[in-house]
Design a protein around this motif. Sequence first.
Motif, PDB file in Angstrom:
ATOM      1  N   ASP A 153       0.826  -1.416  -0.212  1.00  0.00           N
ATOM      2  CA  ASP A 153       0.009  -0.036   0.059  1.00  0.00           C
ATOM      3  C   ASP A 153       0.963   1.491  -0.112  1.00  0.00           C
ATOM      4  O   ASP A 153       0.629   2.393  -0.687  1.00  0.00           O
ATOM      5  N   LEU A 154       1.871   1.251   0.643  1.00  0.00           N
ATOM      6  CA  LEU A 154       2.806   2.423   0.997  1.00  0.00           C
ATOM      7  C   LEU A 154       3.658   2.694  -0.365  1.00  0.00           C
ATOM      8  O   LEU A 154       3.890   3.832  -0.759  1.00  0.00           O
ATOM      9  N   ILE A 155       3.963   1.642  -0.908  1.00  0.00           N
ATOM     10  CA  ILE A 155       4.784   1.730  -2.110  1.00  0.00           C
ATOM     11  C   ILE A 155       3.937   2.468  -3.157  1.00  0.00           C
ATOM     12  O   ILE A 155       4.357   3.187  -4.157  1.00  0.00           O
ATOM     13  N   THR A 156       2.791   1.814  -3.328  1.00  0.00           N
ATOM     14  CA  THR A 156       1.785   2.416  -4.400  1.00  0.00           C
ATOM     15  C   THR A 156       1.467   3.745  -4.213  1.00  0.00           C
ATOM     16  O   THR A 156       1.666   4.727  -5.004  1.00  0.00           O
ATOM     17  N   GLU A 157       1.314   4.347  -2.697  1.00  0.00           N
ATOM     18  CA  GLU A 157       1.116   5.725  -2.516  1.00  0.00           C
ATOM     19  C   GLU A 157       2.531   6.550  -2.981  1.00  0.00           C
ATOM     20  O   GLU A 157       2.290   7.621  -3.746  1.00  0.00           O
ATOM     21  N   PHE A 158       3.373   5.877  -2.756  1.00  0.00           N
ATOM     22  CA  PHE A 158       4.865   6.653  -2.986  1.00  0.00           C
ATOM     23  C   PHE A 158       5.088   6.859  -4.325  1.00  0.00           C
ATOM     24  O   PHE A 158       5.365   7.948  -4.777  1.00  0.00           O
ATOM     25  N   ILE A 159       4.770   6.061  -5.204  1.00  0.00           N
ATOM     26  CA  ILE A 159       5.183   5.912  -6.390  1.00  0.00           C
ATOM     27  C   ILE A 159       4.238   6.632  -7.466  1.00  0.00           C
ATOM     28  O   ILE A 159       4.485   7.650  -8.253  1.00  0.00           O
ATOM     29  N   GLU A 160       2.800   6.497  -7.030  1.00  0.00           N
ATOM     30  CA  GLU A 160       1.914   7.217  -7.702  1.00  0.00           C
ATOM     31  C   GLU A 160       1.628   8.788  -7.286  1.00  0.00           C
ATOM     32  O   GLU A 160       1.057   9.524  -8.258  1.00  0.00           O
ATOM     33  N   ASN A 161       2.405   9.011  -6.366  1.00  0.00           N
ATOM     34  CA  ASN A 161       2.426  10.624  -5.903  1.00  0.00           C
ATOM     35  C   ASN A 161       3.779  10.936  -6.371  1.00  0.00           C
ATOM     36  O   ASN A 161       3.981  12.426  -5.964  1.00  0.00           O
ATOM     37  N   GLY A 162       4.319  10.684  -7.153  1.00  0.00           N
ATOM     38  CA  GLY A 162       5.721  11.240  -7.746  1.00  0.00           C
ATOM     39  C   GLY A 162       6.770  10.773  -7.231  1.00  0.00           C
ATOM     40  O   GLY A 162       7.917  11.211  -7.765  1.00  0.00           O
ATOM     41  N   SER A 163       6.920   9.759  -6.242  1.00  0.00           N
ATOM     42  CA  SER A 163       8.410   9.180  -5.678  1.00  0.00           C
ATOM     43  C   SER A 163       9.259  10.231  -5.378  1.00  0.00           C
ATOM     44  O   SER A 163      10.607  10.405  -5.386  1.00  0.00           O
ATOM     45  N   ASP A 164       8.724  11.429  -4.780  1.00  0.00           N
ATOM     46  CA  ASP A 164       9.540  12.441  -4.221  1.00  0.00           C
ATOM     47  C   ASP A 164       9.171  12.731  -2.553  1.00  0.00           C
ATOM     48  O   ASP A 164       8.599  11.912  -1.966  1.00  0.00           O
ATOM     49  N   LYS A 165       9.641  13.784  -2.130  1.00  0.00           N
ATOM     50  CA  LYS A 165       9.594  13.782  -0.588  1.00  0.00           C
ATOM     51  C   LYS A 165       8.006  14.188  -0.236  1.00  0.00           C
ATOM     52  O   LYS A 165       7.726  13.491   0.598  1.00  0.00           O
ATOM     53  N   ASP A 166       7.326  14.855  -1.060  1.00  0.00           N
ATOM     54  CA  ASP A 166       5.931  14.873  -0.736  1.00  0.00           C
ATOM     55  C   ASP A 166       5.274  13.582  -0.865  1.00  0.00           C
ATOM     56  O   ASP A 166       4.284  13.324  -0.011  1.00  0.00           O
ATOM     57  N   ALA A 167       5.592  12.811  -1.960  1.00  0.00           N
ATOM     58  CA  ALA A 167       4.979  11.379  -1.968  1.00  0.00           C
ATOM     59  C   ALA A 167       5.472  10.670  -0.649  1.00  0.00           C
ATOM     60  O   ALA A 167       4.643   9.911  -0.387  1.00  0.00           O
ATOM     61  N   PHE A 168       6.655  10.578  -0.187  1.00  0.00           N
ATOM     62  CA  PHE A 168       6.943   9.941   1.083  1.00  0.00           C
ATOM     63  C   PHE A 168       6.160  10.426   2.215  1.00  0.00           C
ATOM     64  O   PHE A 168       5.751   9.401   2.912  1.00  0.00           O
ATOM     65  N   LYS A 169       5.976  11.499   2.486  1.00  0.00           N
ATOM     66  CA  LYS A 169       5.114  12.031   3.572  1.00  0.00           C
ATOM     67  C   LYS A 169       3.577  11.500   3.144  1.00  0.00           C
ATOM     68  O   LYS A 169       2.841  11.376   4.214  1.00  0.00           O
ATOM     69  N   ILE A 170       3.294  11.600   2.207  1.00  0.00           N
ATOM     70  CA  ILE A 170       1.856  11.007   1.792  1.00  0.00           C
ATOM     71  C   ILE A 170       1.930   9.713   2.364  1.00  0.00           C
ATOM     72  O   ILE A 170       0.695   9.001   3.056  1.00  0.00           O
ATOM     73  N   ALA A 171       2.806   8.711   1.888  1.00  0.00           N
ATOM     74  CA  ALA A 171       2.771   7.438   2.271  1.00  0.00           C
ATOM     75  C   ALA A 171       3.031   7.220   3.868  1.00  0.00           C
ATOM     76  O   ALA A 171       2.078   6.362   4.249  1.00  0.00           O
ATOM     77  N   MET A 172       3.768   7.902   4.398  1.00  0.00           N
ATOM     78  CA  MET A 172       3.689   7.891   5.890  1.00  0.00           C
ATOM     79  C   MET A 172       2.411   8.343   6.663  1.00  0.00           C
ATOM     80  O   MET A 172       2.022   7.803   7.474  1.00  0.00           O
ATOM     81  N   GLU A 173       1.881   9.425   6.109  1.00  0.00           N
ATOM     82  CA  GLU A 173       0.596   9.817   6.366  1.00  0.00           C
ATOM     83  C   GLU A 173      -0.506   8.692   6.110  1.00  0.00           C
ATOM     84  O   GLU A 173      -1.378   8.368   7.179  1.00  0.00           O
TER      85      GLU A 173
END
Length: 373
Positions: A153-173
Amino acid sequence: MNKLLIPILILLSSKTLSWETDNFTSRRLIEKVSEKEKLDNLFSLNDKMNKDIRKTLEAFSKDYNCLEDQEKLKNKKVPLIYSWIDDALGGTHAVIEQFAEEGGVMLYDHNREWFSMEANLMGKNYGLQGAFNLDGHVIGPDKVGHFVDQGFDLITEFIENGSDKDAFKIAMEESNDMEEGGFGLMISGVKSYGDMGANFSGLKFYHNLLSGENPQLTCDPKTKKYKLNYDFNWSDYVNDSWDEGLNCSFFESVDNPYKRKKLKDSKGREIATSDIEKIYPPADNDEKNFRKKLADFKPPMSCPASKDKCSALADINCSNYFISPKCIRQVDKKVSCEIDTFDKLFSVERKKNYSFARGEEEKRSEKRRDYAN
């Protein structure tokens, strides 16, 4: 009836489902198990993972081109091989978790009857999973499920949101929201930071499948099939952040990520953040009752169980997203999340040269001896 209530009622009516893990009742026994038991647990789970991953790669190659699948990462899309591995080992009740529960490892205090609030360590009306020793760490079977399933689930959020710092924060959220929602607080009344630690490790696993300095999978340009470069080893990923006896749970919502606060008492004197009671007193009886039950053990126990191990957990980069404030405040450390590159943040130290014996028991015994030495 509200459709959202139906799955909840179904889950609550099931007396076979264990909501949380008991990391305390047999903790001292689990910490002292024999080297043979540790290796039996490790090799059993390793063999299960590698057997199913290899089957998945074989099946995947019949229908898909790995060159095209890898190309998805460049377009911020999730490679199909990730979901195939999740389907093979995850699920509503993750396949790898169920394997551990049903004899794959040596569990302590497992398969207990439905508890009353008085008998349950957590003070809730549900059963508890047992715990076991995985490479020296006290964890529950649910953590290997979180690793595979919520890691996906987290890698999906990370990749689909751009694989950048903001995407990492979204995955952690997302990881935090799951624990404050249907995977934790909303259903069982417990927010497990141990689950969030396993989620983060699962994110690292999926990233390292195709990325980083030493990806686990590469694509053969001739056959257009994925090649497994080295076998999966749980020792590369499991750590004390999965242990709820160290990475302590909460019984209420907690701000995430953790931020160190400077507080002062009524006389203007600064309060050390390690003085948990003055900063974060128990807001309800759940926490008070939990501490009382731990104090009733002989000898008494507490959470976190080790201040030294909390110090090491607080030192992990980005620990503010998945290490419990109870642990961080014990050692009064400033924690941060420094991201140079994600290959560095998600890097994995390959600890042991485990090799999958492919079911040949005699060779597996030899490899177990070599591994131990």
